[in-house]
Design a protein around this motif. Structure first.
Motif, PDB file in Angstrom:
ATOM      1  N   GLU A  27       0.860  -1.191   0.000  1.00 50.95           N
ATOM      2  CA  GLU A  27       0.000   0.000   0.000  1.00 50.95           C
ATOM      3  C   GLU A  27       0.894   1.239   0.000  1.00 50.95           C
ATOM      4  N   VAL A  55      -4.287   0.713   5.533  1.00 50.19           N
ATOM      5  CA  VAL A  55      -4.267   0.690   6.999  1.00 50.19           C
ATOM      6  C   VAL A  55      -3.734   2.023   7.536  1.00 50.19           C
ATOM      7  N   VAL A  56      -2.699   2.524   6.878  1.00 50.74           N
ATOM      8  CA  VAL A  56      -2.118   3.796   7.315  1.00 50.74           C
ATOM      9  C   VAL A  56      -3.136   4.927   7.140  1.00 50.74           C
ATOM     10  N   SER A  87      -5.822   4.916   9.678  1.00 52.02           N
ATOM     11  CA  SER A  87      -5.322   5.397  10.964  1.00 52.02           C
ATOM     12  C   SER A  87      -5.260   6.919  10.991  1.00 52.02           C
ATOM     13  N   TYR A  88      -4.729   7.499   9.919  1.00 49.87           N
ATOM     14  CA  TYR A  88      -4.605   8.954   9.875  1.00 49.87           C
ATOM     15  C   TYR A  88      -5.995   9.614   9.838  1.00 49.87           C
ATOM     16  N   LEU A 133      -7.235  -4.138  13.628  1.00 48.48           N
ATOM     17  CA  LEU A 133      -6.477  -3.041  13.026  1.00 48.48           C
ATOM     18  C   LEU A 133      -6.895  -1.680  13.569  1.00 48.48           C
ATOM     19  N   LEU A 134      -7.866  -1.682  14.451  1.00 45.47           N
ATOM     20  CA  LEU A 134      -8.227  -0.434  15.137  1.00 45.47           C
ATOM     21  C   LEU A 134      -8.810  -0.783  16.499  1.00 45.47           C
ATOM     22  N   PHE A 157      -4.045   0.499  19.707  1.00 46.22           N
ATOM     23  CA  PHE A 157      -4.009  -0.402  18.557  1.00 46.22           C
ATOM     24  C   PHE A 157      -3.209   0.232  17.414  1.00 46.22           C
ATOM     25  N   VAL A 158      -3.210  -0.419  16.277  1.00 45.66           N
ATOM     26  CA  VAL A 158      -2.347   0.017  15.172  1.00 45.66           C
ATOM     27  C   VAL A 158      -2.492   1.513  14.845  1.00 45.66           C
ATOM     28  N   PRO A 159      -3.703   2.055  14.738  1.00 36.73           N
ATOM     29  CA  PRO A 159      -3.793   3.485  14.381  1.00 36.73           C
ATOM     30  C   PRO A 159      -3.065   4.395  15.362  1.00 36.73           C
ATOM     31  N   LEU A 169       0.597   4.150  14.687  1.00 38.65           N
ATOM     32  CA  LEU A 169       0.991   4.816  13.443  1.00 38.65           C
ATOM     33  C   LEU A 169       1.007   6.340  13.596  1.00 38.65           C
ATOM     34  N   VAL A 170       0.009   6.892  14.259  1.00 39.30           N
ATOM     35  CA  VAL A 170       0.007   8.357  14.391  1.00 39.30           C
ATOM     36  C   VAL A 170       1.094   8.815  15.378  1.00 39.30           C
ATOM     37  N   ARG A 213       4.240   8.728  13.394  1.00 39.45           N
ATOM     38  CA  ARG A 213       4.287   9.889  12.495  1.00 39.45           C
ATOM     39  C   ARG A 213       4.730  11.128  13.279  1.00 39.45           C
TER      40      ARG A 213
END
Lengths: 372, 216
Positions: free
Chosen positions: A117, A178-179, A182-183, A234-235, B60-62, B65-66, B69
């Protein structure tokens, strides 16, 4: 008994004469392997898809009773899709491609793995309003009304067929990565992701409603999600519940109103944190219960959630690359699990390259010997 | 004063506020806080908190990731100052997805978490031939090789890399860490990997341990 009766009886804890031999399809590379070995005709390898004629022909050749992933539904994705186009070819041959979902992916010719991705189009509210929302509208062209009007007379009466309910979050993850998901969940416009989920879900609900109104009868309904990985969801389960629970409930209530009480959901990975949202809102069959992530947890989950939790899957497909002794050991385990009721063994995902044709035939023959 | 500022950087990082982290790192540098202090006592501390919470299923993953970042936004400001002060990374890791596999979500997550520990990463990308990894180890001061695979059909590529490192006489110079959806501890043992972890946060913690072990 028909296989349809066998499957539905098992999932309603009623007696059956024997276990049906159920599968979840194949990697295309495996079918090419089998064709090259002369095990199956090349034409079947080239034309196979879930529920198609080649699928049925392979069922007869191998001894399967049916593919669980035999569903019918509306066209419930983006309409029209984005143009599939190569944006750039990198010096090493990698292609940056815009996929039909609007995701920018990296693919490498000759490599059949899931793509990398790279980027995505749905980054802000303007992109949602101009690029995506128009593609998420209901339109009658999404439903083949003529097909569903005659569905009850033309369907295969021997095997269960599901109504495909689409996906509450999985498709959207496929649009933004997925990224990106998340953003979007954490960037400044906090309501944007929820608005995307709502718009997409409203369209999918309308599709389901239109099909059910035709009078077509289904044995079960089915979602695809794939929203977990090998460490969990994933969340956040809390955010998942806030975003998705109401949509599962609404869609599943509609199914219940039309007499569909078996609602299965396909999600790979470690799903345990999301099970409460699914079970509390009408989903009752987990599929395909991957051994790699579930391990031996089906029995424990049954104890926790009771008979409201059913399963199709849980068969360690990797034994089909080994030998008869390994298959026999797996059959012993599956016999024990089957005795719990409400469980239909099925390979825990697509059969992969290296799977031995004769062992699949052996398994399909032996699984039918399980009596309930 | 600097403690309050460092805590604020860490907290903003944990909440994924990239712009705020960048601005606060600039402020800290302007106020004369040493760059290695900003790195270790604010950015790494923040990522460690997120890593621990991730392992314990509190985030979790989000959220990871943030936070990563935000870490990168802070590092971008901090890197010239770190270089100017002669601060070296803890060590260097090579990371990639093995031959035949294009999947990189897990690999990228591990990379972010490892960088969050102050380890430099040479990211070779996806579908990487074993020989490319061997050449990279040969030509760089590398202590750790991190190999990802998503598929049961590609996970054996991790063994190919270990075999290639042995053949090149480089196996003892590095530690090899493996991971990915189909990979298990048993598989890692079978192919002779030094380390397997289930999640990215554990991978980062183990990366620090392995690099320290190599450098001891």
């Amino acid at each position: 008994m028909t296989n349809r009766e066998r499957a539905m009886n098992i999932l309603h804890f009623k007696p059956v004469d024997r276990m049906p031999a159920v599968h979840f399809g194949y990697w295309p590379e495996l079918l090419q392997e089998w064709a090259a070995e002369g095990k199956i005709p090349q034409s079947l390898a080239d034309s196979w898809y879930d529920g198609g004629e080649a699928d049925a022909a392979l069922d007869r050749l191998i001894g399967w009773d049916f593919n669980w992933y035999r569903t019918a539904g509306a066209y419930n994705n983006l309409l029209p899709t984005f143009e599939h186009k190569v944006l750039e070819v990198l010096p090493d041959g990698t292609q940056r491609v815009q996929s039909p979902s609007g995701m920018i992916e990296r693919i490498r010719p000759g490599v059949t793995s899931i793509p990398s991705e790279d980027d995505y189009l749905l980054k802000d509210r303007a992109a949602f309003q101009t690029l995506y929302r128009p593609k998420m509208q209901f339109d009658p062209s999404r439903v083949n009304y003529e097909y569903f009007k005659h569905f009850n007379e033309t369907r295969d009466p021997d095997v269960p067929i599901g109504l495909h309910l689409g996906s509450v979050l999985g498709d959207i993850r496929s649009m933004v990565s997925v990224v990106g998901m998340s953003y979007l969940l954490y960037d400044e416009d906090e309501d944007l992701f929820a608005d995307v989920v709502d718009a997409y879900a409203d369209m999918q609900y309308k599709c389901v409603e239109e099909i059910l109104k035709t009078g077509a009868k289904f044995d079960f309904a089915h979602y695809w999600e794939d929203i977990c990985f090998n460490s969990g969801p994933l969340l956040s389960p809390v955010i998942f519940d806030e975003l998705c629970a109401k949509h599962y409930k609404k869609r599943n209530d509609l199914c219940h109103a039309y007499g569909i009480d078996i609602i299965s959901l396909d999600c790979d990975g470690v799903t345990d944190k999301l099970l409460p949202t699914w079970f509390e809102n009408g989903v009752n069959v987990m599929f395909p219960i991957e051994i790699g992530t579930w391990g031996d947890q089906f029995e424990a989950a049954r104890q926790k959630y009771g008979k409201g939790m059913l399963g199709v899957g849980g068969m360690d497909k990797t034994v089909l690359r080994l030998d008869k002794a390994a298959v026999d050991r797996e059959l012993e385990r599956l016999t024990r699990l089957s005795a719990l009721g409400g469980f239909i063994p099925c390979p825990d995902h697509r059969l992969m390259p290296g799977t031995k044709f004769e062992l699949v035939q052996y398994y399909a023959e032996k699984i039918k010997e399980i009596k309930l | 004063m600097s403690t309050i500022l460092l805590n604020e950087i860490s907290e903003k990082l944990q909440r994924g506020k990239a712009k705020d982290v960048a601005a606060l790192v600039e402020q800290a540098l302007a106020e004369g806080v040493a760059p290695e202090i900003i790195l270790n006592d604010a950015l790494v501390v923040g990522m460690n908190v997120i890593g621990d919470k991730f392992r314990e299923n509190q985030v979790f993953v989000p959220e990871v990731l943030v936070a990563a970042r935000a870490m990168n936004a802070g590092l971008k400001i901090l890197k010239p100052a770190l270089a100017g002060a002669g601060v070296e990374p803890l060590g260097t890791a090579v990371i990639c997805t093995v031959k035949g596999d294009m999947h990189d979500i897990g690999k990228n997550l591990v990379k972010m978490m490892i960088e969050g520990q102050g380890i430099a990463c040479i990211d070779l990308g996806v579908d990487v031939d074993a020989q490319v990894i061997v050449d990279t180890v040969k030509n760089n001061d590398v202590q750790l090789v991190c190999l990802s695979a998503l598929l049961t059909t590609t996970m054996h590529g991790q063994k190919d890399v270990i075999d290639a490192l042995k053949e090149a006489g480089l196996r003892d110079q590095v530690r090899v860490m493996v991971g990915g959806a189909p990979v298990t501890q048993a598989f890692a043992d079978e192919i002779g990997a030094d380390c397997y972890t289930l999640d990215a946060a554990s991978a980062a913690r183990e990366a620090v341990r392995l690099i320290r072990e190599m450098r001891a």
